[in-house]
Design a protein around this motif. Structure first.
Motif, PDB file in Angstrom:
ATOM      1  N   PHE A  64      -5.073  -1.133  -3.557  1.00  0.00           N
ATOM      2  CA  PHE A  64      -5.821  -0.305  -4.488  1.00  0.00           C
ATOM      3  C   PHE A  64      -6.788  -1.314  -5.231  1.00  0.00           C
ATOM      4  N   GLY A  65      -7.714  -0.624  -5.697  1.00  0.00           N
ATOM      5  CA  GLY A  65      -8.940  -1.366  -6.334  1.00  0.00           C
ATOM      6  C   GLY A  65      -9.836  -1.904  -5.350  1.00  0.00           C
ATOM      7  N   ASP A  66     -10.709  -2.962  -5.888  1.00  0.00           N
ATOM      8  CA  ASP A  66     -11.513  -3.817  -4.894  1.00  0.00           C
ATOM      9  C   ASP A  66     -11.171  -5.433  -5.296  1.00  0.00           C
ATOM     10  N   LEU A  67     -12.136  -6.117  -4.822  1.00  0.00           N
ATOM     11  CA  LEU A  67     -11.845  -7.697  -4.787  1.00  0.00           C
ATOM     12  C   LEU A  67     -12.212  -7.713  -6.467  1.00  0.00           C
ATOM     13  N   ARG A  68     -12.827  -7.442  -7.073  1.00  0.00           N
ATOM     14  CA  ARG A  68     -12.910  -7.712  -8.697  1.00  0.00           C
ATOM     15  C   ARG A  68     -11.683  -7.196  -9.221  1.00  0.00           C
ATOM     16  N   THR A  69     -11.061  -6.010  -8.974  1.00  0.00           N
ATOM     17  CA  THR A  69      -9.718  -5.751  -9.560  1.00  0.00           C
ATOM     18  C   THR A  69      -8.612  -6.781  -9.403  1.00  0.00           C
ATOM     19  N   TRP A  70      -8.791  -7.011  -8.124  1.00  0.00           N
ATOM     20  CA  TRP A  70      -7.702  -8.280  -7.755  1.00  0.00           C
ATOM     21  C   TRP A  70      -7.879  -9.616  -8.060  1.00  0.00           C
ATOM     22  N   GLY A  71      -9.201  -9.895  -8.353  1.00  0.00           N
ATOM     23  CA  GLY A  71      -9.602 -11.094  -9.052  1.00  0.00           C
ATOM     24  C   GLY A  71      -8.814 -11.139 -10.415  1.00  0.00           C
ATOM     25  N   TRP A  72      -9.173  -9.941 -11.120  1.00  0.00           N
ATOM     26  CA  TRP A  72      -8.370 -10.065 -12.500  1.00  0.00           C
ATOM     27  C   TRP A  72      -6.955 -10.177 -12.572  1.00  0.00           C
ATOM     28  N   ILE A  73      -6.298  -9.676 -11.529  1.00  0.00           N
ATOM     29  CA  ILE A  73      -4.888  -9.374 -11.363  1.00  0.00           C
ATOM     30  C   ILE A  73      -4.202 -11.016 -11.141  1.00  0.00           C
ATOM     31  N   ILE A  74      -4.906 -11.738 -10.146  1.00  0.00           N
ATOM     32  CA  ILE A  74      -4.596 -12.965  -9.863  1.00  0.00           C
ATOM     33  C   ILE A  74      -4.772 -13.727 -10.922  1.00  0.00           C
TER      34      ILE A  74
END
Length: 146
Positions: A64-74
């Protein structure tokens, strides 16, 4: 009032406190160090993803989301891992469970981050599994003096 020998036999007591008063020795110190390294690497990794750095795979499809979303999660998981590493160095059994939880959630997030950086995500997943192993198998034991 329990004696020191009775306290040492109880599971979950200060698990890394030896006779010299040192904390976080052996596998627990290793787990704290690796958890700290993983947290710092995840902070760097998340920052690069938020900035849309060119080190990631192009046109990747995420859960779900995009690269920025996963960047914030990580990035968030990296901060939690660094906090857990410092808590582990203190020597409490609550910190051990906090470290296990932080590494467990981070490992799941790394598996979902595979489309962006496959080999890096798998390496971080393996590191998280090693931390979980160290804290579950050796975290509650005191090393016997030989």
């Amino acid at each position: 009032m329990a004696t020191a020998a009775a306290r040492d036999r109880t599971y979950g007591a200060d698990y890394a406190l030896d006779d010299a008063g040192e904390r976080a020795s052996g596998w627990v110190a290793f787990a704290a160090t690796m958890l700290g390294f993983a947290g710092v690497w995840n902070i760097i990794d998340g920052s690069l993803a938020v900035a849309r750095s060119k080190v990631y795979a192009v046109n990747a499809t995420y859960v779900f989301g995009d690269l920025r979303t996963w960047g914030w999660i990580i990035l968030a998981f990296g901060i939690v891992q660094v906090c857990a590493a410092f808590a582990l160095l203190g020597g409490s059994s609550v910190a051990r469970w906090f470290g296990i939880g932080a590494a467990g959630v981070s490992s799941i997030a790394q598996l979902m981050f595979i489309p962006a950086a496959p080999f890096w995500a798998l390496a971080m997943f393996a590191l998280d599994m090693l931390v979980i192993y160290a804290l579950t198998v050796y975290g509650g034991r005191r090393e016997s003096a030989v």
